[in-house]
Write an enzyme that holds these catalytic residues in place. Structure first.
Site, short mmCIF file in Angstrom:
data_model
loop_
_atom_site.label_atom_id
_atom_site.label_comp_id
_atom_site.label_asym_id
_atom_site.label_seq_id
_atom_site.Cartn_x
_atom_site.Cartn_y
_atom_site.Cartn_z
N SER A 1 0.79 -1.23 0.00
CA SER A 1 0.00 0.00 0.00
C SER A 1 0.83 1.28 0.00
O SER A 1 0.37 2.31 -0.51
CB SER A 1 -0.94 0.01 1.21
OG SER A 1 -0.21 -0.05 2.42
N HIS B 1 -5.77 -3.52 -1.49
CA HIS B 1 -5.53 -2.45 -2.45
C HIS B 1 -5.59 -2.95 -3.89
O HIS B 1 -4.99 -2.35 -4.78
CB HIS B 1 -4.19 -1.77 -2.17
CG HIS B 1 -4.22 -0.87 -0.98
ND1 HIS B 1 -4.59 0.46 -1.06
CD2 HIS B 1 -3.96 -1.11 0.32
CE1 HIS B 1 -4.54 1.01 0.13
NE2 HIS B 1 -4.15 0.08 1.00
N LYS C 1 -12.46 0.10 0.64
CA LYS C 1 -11.70 0.80 -0.38
C LYS C 1 -12.51 0.81 -1.69
O LYS C 1 -13.48 1.55 -1.81
CB LYS C 1 -10.30 0.19 -0.52
CG LYS C 1 -9.45 0.40 0.73
CD LYS C 1 -8.07 -0.19 0.61
CE LYS C 1 -7.18 0.18 1.78
NZ LYS C 1 -7.67 -0.27 3.10
#
Length: 401
Positions: free
Chosen positions: A189, A217, A248
């Site tokens: 990340s 991610h 996310k």
């Protein structure tokens, strides 16, 4: 007397953090998350371009997701007031788990309050003192903490160093490890690197190891249909365990998950402490996340926009003379080195209407401070060009380029 010593110690540590330029200050925004957000300060509210959210697909304020969450509030209530195995499982929770499993081509999935909890709870139920965890040195803090909570022996290999990974696997074999689990982020990340899952899976096959990937991610925006790094790298079901987040790309609310074989998920339901002792996800979050996954699976247009934004922004900053870490993801770190410099740059960009965050120790190693920028499908080309110009102006003003 003891209490006064304690509070003096706390004050001293805070002063040291401040003097080293490592103090993190939270900023307030009013209104929803998006490519442009409204920030609130002593001088009032103003609109800025947001380059530091994990809102990769731009779904955090998608009207269909908001509508699904509102409907769930009416049908299922506000909260569960219970853990899952007592009276905290609704049809919504199982619908979401089955959808995640289907999306990632796994037998089943299990929900957690956050992926930090998923990673914190995944190792201990599955591994004992006879086993070994071999972990990438740049893995997320949640993997590090989860491994520490487990009785398995811990080994570490330098980021992406497959020779060192093989050495650690040999060491684990020599020590008589019953089960060897290789744990890695799918996308690191802070750097935007994609793990070398082909080589990792090849080594896992050679040394009879299990592969666990934290794909927070990547899920939703990388790989075919956004299925993440196993699909992106072509290893598919050679990854045994995938952990991920709903916070996310997949709507951006909260919640984490583990997706794996049925027996692994069944054992986690029996023994994973963050699952057993945490409230269920709120019904609105579960319903909104179901809708978010429905959208993400078909969001090739958003993934295409996201990739073009990353290419445009990376090219603009590289041309301006900034040091960037190489990569193929929407995470584009602008390397500055010094923590105070990173904070000054973040403040200068804020003045110019671009919302970013400086990252520094202990989030990243000392001397590796940076502005981590993240692209979003919610941004426009005009936003990207504005941000590039702001970086150039701030960089020149601060003597960085």
């Amino acid at each position: 007397m003891t209490a006064s010593i304690f509070f003096a110690h706390v004050d001293r540590v805070l002063s040291e953090i401040e003097s080293e330029g490592l103090y993190k200050r939270e900023r307030s925004i009013s209104g929803p998350q998006g490519g442009r957000i409204n920030t609130v300060s002593a001088v009032g509210t103003r609109e800025v371009i947001n380059l530091c959210a994990n809102n990769y697909l731009g779904l955090a304020n998608h009207p269909e997701i908001v509508a699904a969450a509102k409907t769930a509030l009416d049908e299922f209530g506000f909260g569960m007031a219970s853990v899952r195995f007592i009276c905290g499982t609704q049809t919504l929770h199982r619908d979401l788990e089955r959808m995640i499993a289907h999306y990632l081509s796994k037998d089943d999935a299990i929900l957690f309050a956050a992926c930090f909890d998923a990673n914190g709870g995944v190792f201990d139920p599955l591994l004992g003192e006879e086993d070994a965890i071999i972990s990438d040195s740049l893995n997320h803090a949640s993997i590090i903490d989860g491994a520490r909570l487990c009785k398995a022996r811990r080994y570490r290999f330098a980021n992406g160093d497959m020779n060192e990974l093989e050495d650690r696997l040999k060491e684990a074999d020599a020590a008589g490890a019953r089960v060897k689990m290789i744990a890695t982020d799918g996308v690191f990340s802070m750097d935007g690197y994609v793990a070398n899952l082909v080589a990792i899976c090849d080594l896992a096959d050679r040394y009879s190891a299990v592969v666990m990937v934290d794909d927070c991610h990547a899920t939703g925006h990388l790989g075919e249909r956004g299925q993440g790094t196993p699909t992106l790298t072509g290893v598919g079901q050679r990854v045994d365990i995938v952990t991920g987040t709903l916070g996310k790309s997949l709507g951006g609310a909260m919640g984490g998950f583990v997706a794996a074989s049925q027996s692994v998920i069944d054992l986690l339901r029996q023994r994973a402490r963050p699952y057993l002792f945490s409230n269920s996800l709120a019904p609105a979050v579960a319903a909104g996340s179901v809708k978010a996954i429905e959208i993400a699976q078909k969001a090739d247009d958003r993934r295409r926009v996201l990739a073009l934004h990353a290419e445009r922004f990376r090219a603009g900053l590289a041309k301006a003379g900034f040091e960037l870490l190489p990569g193929q993801t929407p995470i584009i770190p602008v390397m500055l080195g010094d923590a105070k410099c990173a904070q000054k740059m973040a403040a200068a960009l804020d003045e110019r209407g671009v919302y970013v965050a400086g990252f520094f120790y202990p989030v990243v190693p000392k001397g590796r401070a940076r502005i981590r920028t993240q692209m979003s499908a919610a941004l426009t080309e005009t936003d990207i060009d504005f941000a590039i110009d702001a970086f150039k102006d701030a960089g020149v003003t601060l003597g960085l380029i």
